[in-house]
Scaffold this active site. Structure first.
Site, PDB file in Angstrom:
ATOM      1  N   LYS A   1      65.177  49.712  45.361  1.00  0.00           N
ATOM      2  CA  LYS A   1      64.124  50.049  44.376  1.00  0.00           C
ATOM      3  C   LYS A   1      63.165  51.078  44.956  1.00  0.00           C
ATOM      4  O   LYS A   1      62.743  50.951  46.100  1.00  0.00           O
ATOM      5  CB  LYS A   1      63.380  48.780  43.955  1.00  0.00           C
ATOM      6  CG  LYS A   1      62.391  49.046  42.823  1.00  0.00           C
ATOM      7  CD  LYS A   1      61.950  47.773  42.145  1.00  0.00           C
ATOM      8  CE  LYS A   1      60.910  48.047  41.072  1.00  0.00           C
ATOM      9  NZ  LYS A   1      61.426  48.888  39.983  1.00  0.00           N
TER      10      LYS A   1
ATOM     11  N   HIS B   1      61.994  42.659  44.945  1.00  0.00           N
ATOM     12  CA  HIS B   1      63.179  43.333  44.401  1.00  0.00           C
ATOM     13  C   HIS B   1      64.116  43.757  45.532  1.00  0.00           C
ATOM     14  O   HIS B   1      63.714  43.831  46.690  1.00  0.00           O
ATOM     15  CB  HIS B   1      62.777  44.586  43.617  1.00  0.00           C
ATOM     16  CG  HIS B   1      62.283  44.285  42.239  1.00  0.00           C
ATOM     17  ND1 HIS B   1      60.976  43.965  41.981  1.00  0.00           N
ATOM     18  CD2 HIS B   1      62.925  44.256  41.040  1.00  0.00           C
ATOM     19  CE1 HIS B   1      60.833  43.747  40.680  1.00  0.00           C
ATOM     20  NE2 HIS B   1      61.994  43.918  40.085  1.00  0.00           N
TER      21      HIS B   1
HETATM   22  P1  NAD Z   1      69.827  53.389  39.665  1.00  0.00           P
HETATM   23  O1  NAD Z   1      69.309  54.335  40.688  1.00  0.00           O
HETATM   24  O2  NAD Z   1      70.958  52.478  40.001  1.00  0.00           O
HETATM   25  O3  NAD Z   1      70.276  54.208  38.336  1.00  0.00           O
HETATM   26  C1  NAD Z   1      69.569  55.288  37.794  1.00  0.00           C
HETATM   27  C2  NAD Z   1      70.613  56.267  37.256  1.00  0.00           C
HETATM   28  O4  NAD Z   1      69.935  57.262  36.470  1.00  0.00           O
HETATM   29  C3  NAD Z   1      71.374  57.015  38.370  1.00  0.00           C
HETATM   30  O5  NAD Z   1      72.769  56.940  38.124  1.00  0.00           O
HETATM   31  C4  NAD Z   1      70.850  58.446  38.277  1.00  0.00           C
HETATM   32  O6  NAD Z   1      71.814  59.425  38.610  1.00  0.00           O
HETATM   33  C5  NAD Z   1      70.492  58.501  36.770  1.00  0.00           C
HETATM   34  N1  NAD Z   1      69.515  59.569  36.488  1.00  0.00           N
HETATM   35  C6  NAD Z   1      68.333  59.815  37.115  1.00  0.00           C
HETATM   36  N2  NAD Z   1      67.744  60.892  36.566  1.00  0.00           N
HETATM   37  C7  NAD Z   1      68.574  61.334  35.577  1.00  0.00           C
HETATM   38  C8  NAD Z   1      68.533  62.422  34.661  1.00  0.00           C
HETATM   39  N3  NAD Z   1      67.490  63.271  34.649  1.00  0.00           N
HETATM   40  N4  NAD Z   1      69.559  62.572  33.781  1.00  0.00           N
HETATM   41  C9  NAD Z   1      70.606  61.705  33.772  1.00  0.00           C
HETATM   42  N5  NAD Z   1      70.714  60.664  34.633  1.00  0.00           N
HETATM   43  C10 NAD Z   1      69.706  60.484  35.523  1.00  0.00           C
HETATM   44  O7  NAD Z   1      68.556  52.542  39.178  1.00  0.00           O
HETATM   45  P2  NAD Z   1      68.516  51.179  38.335  1.00  0.00           P
HETATM   46  O8  NAD Z   1      68.394  50.030  39.267  1.00  0.00           O
HETATM   47  O9  NAD Z   1      69.593  51.180  37.299  1.00  0.00           O
HETATM   48  O10 NAD Z   1      67.091  51.325  37.646  1.00  0.00           O
HETATM   49  C11 NAD Z   1      66.788  52.448  36.834  1.00  0.00           C
HETATM   50  C12 NAD Z   1      65.359  52.331  36.306  1.00  0.00           C
HETATM   51  O11 NAD Z   1      65.260  51.210  35.419  1.00  0.00           O
HETATM   52  C13 NAD Z   1      64.302  52.096  37.406  1.00  0.00           C
HETATM   53  O12 NAD Z   1      63.121  52.798  37.042  1.00  0.00           O
HETATM   54  C14 NAD Z   1      64.078  50.585  37.334  1.00  0.00           C
HETATM   55  O13 NAD Z   1      62.823  50.187  37.828  1.00  0.00           O
HETATM   56  C15 NAD Z   1      64.194  50.373  35.856  1.00  0.00           C
HETATM   57  N6  NAD Z   1      64.485  48.993  35.415  1.00  0.00           N
HETATM   58  C16 NAD Z   1      63.796  48.540  34.336  1.00  0.00           C
HETATM   59  C17 NAD Z   1      64.057  47.299  33.800  1.00  0.00           C
HETATM   60  C18 NAD Z   1      63.350  46.865  32.544  1.00  0.00           C
HETATM   61  O14 NAD Z   1      63.632  45.783  32.012  1.00  0.00           O
HETATM   62  N7  NAD Z   1      62.438  47.680  32.012  1.00  0.00           N
HETATM   63  C19 NAD Z   1      65.031  46.478  34.386  1.00  0.00           C
HETATM   64  C20 NAD Z   1      65.742  46.963  35.504  1.00  0.00           C
HETATM   65  C21 NAD Z   1      65.466  48.237  36.011  1.00  0.00           C
END
Ligand code: NAD
Length: 272
Positions: free
Chosen positions: A164, A160
């Site tokens: 991450k 990744h």
């Molecule tokens: P990122 O850091 O770009 O975005 C996360 C966002 O969530 C940030 O803007 C942060 O400020 C916000 N956030 C965190 N805690 C919060 C809270 N308590 N209240 C409101 N907002 C909050 O990360 P990303 O790359 O978008 O990934 C996010 C998550 O999704 C990770 O855990 C990643 O592994 C997961 N993910 C899952 C899949 C899937 O298909 N299941 C796919 C991609 C990413």
């Protein structure tokens, strides 16, 4: 927007997945961005969610008050952090709405609290929301069953982007779980998540993980089944975060008329 569109809240709206979700909902029929939420103190609170996602102004202002949004909405799409997700599951239960969880890195305690919230919320949680990876899980389970632990070793390799924060990825763990199911074993008792130094030979029947991080890679996963003189590799490449966002919206629409409970993408995709 039509009167029957499902009203969705995007939490973590300023994140990589949050912005992708805003664009995806905008492009899909039957759904609308009702509200967008970020964590208190985020510099993006007060900004237009559509503008941030590159769509131009949409009139949806990012707020840090999730419950106010949830009680008027029908579903929440959540790709944030484990602490945020546990909080949102409780609020989705209070509002009795759909909660689609893509967040990875949740602890066993977090998962127990999310499952408790599923007494009142309709929760769909998966380490990967794409059709391709969920199919890969089914194939991995079959392969692990057919190719037994005496002759075949299973290793899960993932890469990744450099931002991450959790490892192994939720998808790697999903694939490891599928392999463990195929073998009829508990992953927690058989997984080797890191190797370093003089480790000794590989334990038969273990499921190994290897993690690579770098650049802007969206998600690369391989399940390697290694035997004497031959090797089978099952793999998936994600080249666009839209696959996860479309899967999450599909899950929300699927769960709209379901009973409260805890579901996975295998239920949504009919692969269970
Ligand atoms: P990122 O850091 O770009 O975005 C996360 C966002 O969530 C940030 O803007 C942060 O400020 C916000 N956030 C965190 N805690 C919060 C809270 N308590 N209240 C409101 N907002 C909050 O990360 P990303 O790359 O978008 O990934 C996010 C998550 O999704 C990770 O855990 C990643 O592994 C997961 N993910 C899952 C899949 C899937 O298909 N299941 C796919 C991609 C990413």
């Amino acid at each position: 927007m039509s009167g029957t569109d499902m009203k969705l809240v995007v939490v973590g709206a300023a994140g990589r997945m949050g912005q992708t979700l805003i664009r995806t909902i905008h492009a899909m029929k039957g759904v609308t961005v009702f509200a967008a939420v970020e964590r208190p103190g985020s510099p993006f609170v007060g900004r237009d969610a559509g503008e941030l996602a590159g769509l131009g102004p949409t009139g949806v202002t990012i707020t840090d008050k999730p419950l106010e949004a949830f009680v008027e909405a029908e579903g929440v799409l959540d790709f944030t952090s484990p602490a945020g997700t546990v909080e949102f599951a409780g609020l989705a239960a209070q509002a009795r709405i759909v909660h689609v969880i893509g967040t990875t890195g949740c602890s066993a305690d977090d998962d127990a609290r999310i499952k408790a919230a599923a007494r009142h919320a309709r929760i769909v949680k998966s380490g990967n929301m794409s059709l391709g990876v969920n199919l890969l899980g089914v194939l991995t389970q079959q392969a692990a069953k057919a190719l037994g632990p005496d002759d075949w070793d299973i290793e899960v390799l993932e890469m990744h982007h450099k931002h991450k924060v959790d490892a192994p990825s939720g998808t790697a763990l999903l694939l490891g779980q599928a392999a463990a199911r195929g073998r009829g074993i508990d992953l927690a008792d058989h997984s080797v998540r890191v190797r370093d130094g003089h480790t000794g030979p590989r334990a038969a029947g273990s499921i190994g993980f290897a993690t690579l991080r770098g650049g802007s890679v969206i998600g690369e996963h391989s399940v390697i089944l290694a035997g004497e003189g031959e090797q089978v590799t099952l793999s998936h490449s994600a080249t666009d975060r839209g696959i996860f966002a479309r899967g999450a919206v599909t899950a929300a629409l699927w769960a709209r008329d379901k009973k409260p409970g805890f579901y996975t993408m295998l239920d949504v995709l009919g692969l269970n």
